[in-house]
Design a protein around this motif. Structure first.
Motif, PDB file in Angstrom:
ATOM      1  N   GLY A 151       0.638  -1.241  -0.026  1.00 55.85           N
ATOM      2  CA  GLY A 151       0.099  -0.061  -0.012  1.00 55.85           C
ATOM      3  C   GLY A 151       0.798   1.316  -0.021  1.00 55.85           C
ATOM      4  O   GLY A 151       0.440   2.313  -0.718  1.00 55.85           O
ATOM      5  N   PHE A 152       2.059   1.339   0.679  1.00 51.35           N
ATOM      6  CA  PHE A 152       2.847   2.433   0.740  1.00 51.35           C
ATOM      7  C   PHE A 152       3.533   2.692  -0.436  1.00 51.35           C
ATOM      8  O   PHE A 152       3.450   3.909  -1.070  1.00 51.35           O
ATOM      9  N   VAL A 153       3.898   1.628  -1.178  1.00 49.70           N
ATOM     10  CA  VAL A 153       4.586   1.807  -2.445  1.00 49.70           C
ATOM     11  C   VAL A 153       3.523   2.170  -3.638  1.00 49.70           C
ATOM     12  O   VAL A 153       3.964   3.120  -4.281  1.00 49.70           O
ATOM     13  N   GLY A 154       2.227   1.597  -3.668  1.00 49.49           N
ATOM     14  CA  GLY A 154       1.228   1.831  -4.527  1.00 49.49           C
ATOM     15  C   GLY A 154       1.098   3.270  -4.421  1.00 49.49           C
ATOM     16  O   GLY A 154       0.814   4.157  -5.276  1.00 49.49           O
ATOM     17  N   SER A 155       0.571   3.913  -2.993  1.00 48.33           N
ATOM     18  CA  SER A 155       0.155   5.006  -2.905  1.00 48.33           C
ATOM     19  C   SER A 155       1.471   6.205  -3.023  1.00 48.33           C
ATOM     20  O   SER A 155       1.163   7.185  -3.661  1.00 48.33           O
ATOM     21  N   THR A 156       2.619   5.698  -3.047  1.00 46.43           N
ATOM     22  CA  THR A 156       3.704   6.693  -3.172  1.00 46.43           C
ATOM     23  C   THR A 156       4.028   6.863  -4.702  1.00 46.43           C
ATOM     24  O   THR A 156       4.092   7.941  -5.375  1.00 46.43           O
TER      25      THR A 156
END
Length: 408
Positions: free
Chosen positions: A358-363
């Protein structure tokens, strides 16, 4: 006398307790969302600090899972769950009674640490007692319970603000933490007996995580989980900018349109719950992959063909949410299936992969593209394709293991 087999709970009780534990995470985000502008103004700080209160919460949430999982493999699930939720209660009280930025940030860190136990240990408790189709069905029920929290929390938070200040929101969170501590102490059974517990040492923790990270039986399903949820968090970060700034919806219209996302996830979990009784885990994932392929194609094509149309965005969103209901429980169960002895560590690491994805996708969605619509129509098809590619590698790898002769 200690035994390797604990007295199990029923599937329904396991799902209910697990779902309420996991719900603490999104509840602690969505409940105070409506009050964030007021908190920022009252503390005399900036919007950046308000966003930082979310960031430190997520960071603590993700990293603390790596601690609570191995702790539960050594000390038992119930004891560790009560310990971590007590930290959650303390953090909630610190924010509620504090009147400074320091109290807000430190309290949010404690809350993040506390709620990390919900994801890791709910999955471990399921793995301790159930495998195969039954574990998938219970994880699906947990997901269904989980969807209720973010759906009602913003409305509940707004209602609380009508009768009290934002401090009351955090007292409500503290009360929920106390309720969970009581529920676990009274209604939950210890699913990880003493004779099955692992010694607690840094070497053991590192060795267990090394085992998981080096084994394709864990890593490939965990990567499917990370990529599919990475796509979800990616478009979640983009939707306000696309629907409000680019398409022109007002706040009320945006809230109404977002019900499509919530409704799709709830409907997907209901359908997946029925399907889990009839389909194998592999076939559940296949259904999910077909849905995520359609969602990826939809994101790549529909907004370009129908610019300015909210449904051109939300129909692919709905398909993706349906896919998560089929992919999430099945891949989580598959990742943990062969690691019952370290189910706490395995449950924690699946949670880290999910949050990390989720962190990678949102970033990527936020910084790698010039426009929100450009990110949506490019990144989402890529995430869907990568999810399918890793799932295919997992399938080929499983066939290779099945065809290999056993070691002698």
């Amino acid at each position: 006398m200690s035994s390797l087999v604990a007295t199990p709970m029923s599937a329904r009780r396991t799902a209910l307790i697990g779902g309420l534990m996991v719900a603490a995470g999104p509840l602690s985000i969505s409940l105070y969302g409506p009050a964030l502008p007021t908190i920022v103004a009252e503390l005399g700080t900036t919007d950046a600090v308000g966003k930082l209160s979310l960031a430190v919460y997520f960071a603590a949430f993700a990293l603390a899972q790596l601690v609570c999982g191995p702790l539960s493999d050594s000390l038992g699930r119930r004891k560790v769950a009560v310990l971590f939720f007590s930290l959650y209660v303390v953090g909630s009280v610190v924010v509620a009674l504090g009147g400074s930025v320091e109290a807000l940030l430190s309290g949010r860190v404690l809350q993040g640490i506390g709620v990390s136990v919900g994801v890791a240990l709910s999955r471990a408790m399921v793995r301790d007692q159930f495998t195969g189709a039954e574990s998938i069905r219970i994880l699906t029920l947990i997901n269904l319970i989980l969807t209720v929290a973010p759906a009602i929390a913003p409305t509940l938070g707004s209602a609380i603000l009508l009768v009290g200040s934002w401090h009351l929101l955090f007292l409500v969170m503290a009360g929920y933490g106390l309720l969970l501590m009581g529920l676990i102490s009274v209604a939950a059974r210890e699913t990880h007996p003493e004779a099955a517990r692992m010694p607690l040492s840094p070497q053991t923790i590192v060795r267990n995580y090394g085992l998981l990270l080096s084994d394709g039986r864990f890593m490939l399903p965990a990567l499917v989980l990370a990529l599919s949820f990475g796509g979800f968090y990616g478009f979640a970060a983009l939707l306000p900018f696309i629907l409000i700034d680019e398409i022109g919806l007002n706040t009320f219209q945006f809230a109404m349109v977002m019900l499509i996302q919530t409704g799709a996830f709830i409907s997907g979990n209901v359908l997946a719950g029925y399907a889990a009784r009839r389909l194998s885990g592999l076939n559940m994932v296949r259904v999910g992959l077909v849905l995520i392929a359609l969602a990826g194609l939809g994101f790549g094509i529909a907004p370009r063909l129908l610019p300015g149309e909210a449904l051109a965005v939300m129909v692919p969103v709905a398909l993706w949410m349906l896919s998560l209901a089929f992919i999430g429980p099945s891949t989580t169960a598959a990742a943990m299936a062969d690691f019952g002895g370290i189910a706490g560590a395995a449950g924690a690491l699946t949670g880290v992969f999910q949050v990390g994805g989720g962190f990678v996708g949102s970033t990527l969605a936020s910084i790698a593209f010039a426009t929100a619509s450009g990110a949506l129509t490019t990144l989402m098809p890529i995430m869907a394709a990568l999810t399918i590619a890793v799932a295919l590698v997992r399938r080929v790898s499983a066939r290779g293991r099945a065809a290999s002769p056993p070691e002698t």
